[in-house]
Design a protein around this motif. Structure first.
Motif, PDB file in Angstrom:
ATOM      1  N   PRO A 145       1.849   2.210   9.519  1.00  0.00           N
ATOM      2  CA  PRO A 145       2.341   1.017   8.789  1.00  0.00           C
ATOM      3  C   PRO A 145       3.462   1.440   7.343  1.00  0.00           C
ATOM      4  CG  PRO A 145       0.219   0.443   8.324  1.00  0.00           C
ATOM      5  CD  PRO A 145       0.491   2.019   9.459  1.00  0.00           C
ATOM      6  N   ASP A 146       4.028   0.855   6.940  1.00  0.00           N
ATOM      7  CA  ASP A 146       4.636   0.917   5.612  1.00  0.00           C
ATOM      8  C   ASP A 146       3.898   1.633   4.470  1.00  0.00           C
ATOM      9  OD1 ASP A 146       7.282   1.868   6.865  1.00  0.00           O
ATOM     10  OD2 ASP A 146       7.619  -0.549   6.786  1.00  0.00           O
ATOM     11  N   ASP A 147       2.847   1.130   4.570  1.00  0.00           N
ATOM     12  CA  ASP A 147       1.864   1.346   3.278  1.00  0.00           C
ATOM     13  C   ASP A 147       0.886   1.401   4.176  1.00  0.00           C
ATOM     14  OD1 ASP A 147       0.153   0.135   1.316  1.00  0.00           O
ATOM     15  OD2 ASP A 147       0.334  -2.433   1.638  1.00  0.00           O
ATOM     16  N   ILE A 148       0.739   2.545   3.697  1.00  0.00           N
ATOM     17  CA  ILE A 148      -0.438   3.274   3.935  1.00  0.00           C
ATOM     18  C   ILE A 148      -2.121   3.231   3.308  1.00  0.00           C
ATOM     19  CG2 ILE A 148       0.964   4.925   5.235  1.00  0.00           C
ATOM     20  CD1 ILE A 148       0.847   7.333   2.945  1.00  0.00           C
ATOM     21  N   SER A 149      -1.727   2.488   2.076  1.00  0.00           N
ATOM     22  CA  SER A 149      -2.798   2.140   1.583  1.00  0.00           C
ATOM     23  C   SER A 149      -3.821   1.021   2.088  1.00  0.00           C
ATOM     24  CB  SER A 149      -2.011   1.371  -0.393  1.00  0.00           C
ATOM     25  OG  SER A 149      -1.848  -0.156   0.289  1.00  0.00           O
ATOM     26  N   THR A 150      -3.058   0.699   3.140  1.00  0.00           N
ATOM     27  CA  THR A 150      -4.819   0.526   4.221  1.00  0.00           C
ATOM     28  C   THR A 150      -5.871   1.323   5.280  1.00  0.00           C
ATOM     29  OG1 THR A 150      -3.374   0.043   6.277  1.00  0.00           O
ATOM     30  CG2 THR A 150      -3.345  -1.903   4.437  1.00  0.00           C
ATOM     31  N   THR A 183       6.106  10.392   0.160  1.00  0.00           N
ATOM     32  CA  THR A 183       5.966  10.161   1.386  1.00  0.00           C
ATOM     33  C   THR A 183       7.565  10.024   2.424  1.00  0.00           C
ATOM     34  OG1 THR A 183       5.007   8.014   0.301  1.00  0.00           O
ATOM     35  CG2 THR A 183       4.785   8.538   2.459  1.00  0.00           C
TER      36      THR A 183
END
Length: 585
Positions: free
Chosen positions: A23-28, A40
């Motif tokens: 995903p674009d939001d790798i905070s997950t 990034t």
């Protein structure tokens, strides 16, 4: 002139339990809270989609390390130095799996709850040399959180670590592998060193095509190769998978999480998650997040978790525990985090009974304690009895009423120069000063010690095994006894000379079972089977002695009842006439 560019780098490879794409939001996927100056990039690694992130870890205020103020106060010297450690993390999709590779401190970003925790172990049991392991970390469910780490830089066989194959969970293992089709294997030497737990720490290719090929080969090995026979039991202990059973266990845990510490101290224990043991040694404070945050805490204790869970509604406590987390800090003020936060449930070991069955929650997953014990015991007995031996002893003249000493003396007469009878030849030292210790019944020319017994039940064999262990311990730990034994052998026959430092390297149990029954798992007395397995494991892991078990034929009239030949490594311990409780290593 520049040197030859290296082809590999030591990195840590994880497989994540998340589906592609990245995903674009790798905070997950990763813990970015402590990363500064983050950058990034979407990249392509030999045709595989990947994402690269790099940055630095630095002290919480980004200004000065937590120790600076104290040092300045002590010395009178102004000190203001920031803690800055570089990191890089590559997330890459290979064959429909997402992998994470840490550079520098990058491995600390990967969330523990997303790692495939058996990935590294699966690779290790399929590739490691079982005779040359350099470290092993294990935990036993139901042992109140005890973890044992053993290091052997020169290498030890797997049995040298004393692992209980039916009971111990191996969380980390290091050793060497050879014959791998990896980039590092084609670099000058065929043997590579690897450390495996949830991840795999080893040299992987630097060039994109080489790195991808290495990941593909590691995945193929885990998917297609069979575990090495001496290591396969490490993978065999699996967590409970039945949803209904997990529900019952969670309900019992939920109830305990609502009680005071003094009411559950026997069933709940604070533990250190397997993957955080090294970080725990560096930690000086902790913080707990369970709906609300508590910390910094200098010494983490069980009540810190239960004080939070008791405030929650019944039926919600286990889920809250799994969603909560514990974070470690290297400073006392909670400003310098060590790695990612860890799920709070991994900091508890819970012991729960369902009927007569016992279960333990280890690293957040339920395991049945002693599950499969009987099956493992039978396999161990078959392994011990199934080993071949080059020692053959003459038939025992049962019809003539031949006693044990008479039999041993006859072996010496019929095999001159091959065996020396030491039956009833006890040696004394300051501890065994009354009756002495019988080291063996027969001594082989090569230093093999042979213990002989005609057994009609478990008791004589228990005595045989314990006597053998006592003899080994005496020779190992008493210089006085070693000297006495060497002197005794030379007095009995001057042609037999042993070194002053003599210790046996092979021990043989020679058994006539009843009136000549074959030796095997179906005929050897149950208690004797348990004793045999325990004694063999002790002699092998502690004293490096090979144990073999052979059957003695029974000669009745003109015929000899043939016993199935079944020797292998095992040993025992006993005193003359007394049964001792066998130690479990």
């Amino acid at each position: 002139m520049q040197g030859k560019a290296r082809r590999t780098r030591s990195v840590t490879l994880y497989r994540l339990n998340v589906p592609p794409p990245i995903p674009d939001d790798i905070s997950t996927l990763v813990d970015l809270a402590m990363v500064h100056e983050r950058s990034t990039h979407r990249v392509d690694i030999a045709g595989s989609p990947a994402l690269w992130v790099h940055g630095v870890l630095e002290s919480a205020d980004g200004d000065a390390a937590a120790w600076c103020a104290d040092a300045a106060r002590t010395t009178g010297v102004p000190v203001s130095i920031a803690d800055r450690r570089s990191l890089g993390l590559l997330l890459i999709v290979v064959d429909d799996h997402v992998y994470a590779i840490g550079y520098g401190q990058g491995h600390r970003l990967v969330r523990d709850d997303l790692k495939d925790h058996r990935f590294g172990i699966a690779f290790a049991v399929r590739t490691f040399e079982a005779l040359h392991l350099t470290s092993l970390l294990r935990r036993r469910p139901g042992a109140r959180g005890r973890s044992d780490a053993t290091f052997a830089p020169a290498g030890l066989p797997i049995w040298g670590f004393g692992v209980e194959d039916h009971a111990d969970l191996v969380g980390r293992i290091a050793g060497r592998a050879h014959g791998l089709d990896l980039t590092c294997s084609s670099d000058e030497k065929d043997t590579v060193t690897v450390s495996a737990s949830a991840g795999i720490r080893m040299h992987l290719g630097i060039d994109p095509a080489c790195l991808k090929a290495d990941i593909e080969e590691i995945a193929r090995i885990c998917r297609e190769e069979e575990p090495r026979p001496d290591l396969e039991y490490i993978e065999r202990i699996q967590p409970v998978k039945d949803p209904a059973q997990i529900g019952e266990l969670d309900a019992a845990l939920d109830d305990r999480l609502g009680k005071p510490v003094e009411d559950v101290a026997n069933s709940l224990t604070l533990v250190v998650p397997t993957l955080r043991l090294i970080d725990y040694l560096r930690a000086n404070s902790f913080a707990i997040s369970l709906r609300t945050r508590v910390g910094p805490i200098e010494h983490l204790e069980l009540h810190h978790l239960l004080d939070r869970t008791r405030q929650l509604e019944s039926g919600t406590r286990v889920q809250a525990l799994r969603r909560g987390h514990v974070r470690l800090y290297s400073d006392h003020s909670g400003g310098d985090p060590i790695g990612p936060a860890t799920s709070a449930d991994k900091w508890l070991e819970a012991n729960v009974g369902l009927g007569a069955r016992r279960f333990s929650m280890v690293d957040g997953r339920w395991y049945e304690v002693d599950g499969g014990y009987l099956e493992r015991l039978r396999e161990s007995v078959e392994r011990v009895l199934g080993q071949r031996s080059d020692i053959r002893l003459p038939p025992w003249r049962v019809d003539d009423g031949e006693g044990e000493r008479s039999y041993n003396l006859r072996v010496q007469r019929e095999r001159p120069g091959e065996f020396l009878c030491l039956d009833r030849q006890g040696i004394k030292d300051r501890f065994h000063w009354r009756n002495g210790v019988e080291i063996c019944d027969l001594l082989g020319r090569d230093g093999t010690v042979v213990h002989v017994k005609h057994a009609h039940g478990s008791a004589p064999l228990s005595h045989l095994f314990t006597q053998a262990l006592l003899a080994v311990q005496t020779l190992r730990n008493s210089p006085e006894a070693r000297h006495a034994f060497v002197d005794q052998v030379e007095r009995l026959d001057q042609r037999w000379r042993l070194p002053e430092t003599f210790e046996p390297k092979r021990l043989v149990f020679a058994i006539l079972l009843k009136q000549g029954e074959p030796l095997g798992p179906d005929t050897l007395f149950p208690f004797a089977q348990v004793a045999l397995v325990q004694i063999e494991r002790t002699l092998k892991s502690v004293y490096d002695i090979d144990v073999e078990v052979i059957g003695i034929d029974a000669e009745t009239g003109n015929t000899a009842s043939r016993l199935r030949h079944v020797p292998t490594p095992r040993d025992g311990d006993a005193t003359d006439g007394a049964q001792l409780r066998l130690p479990v290593p």
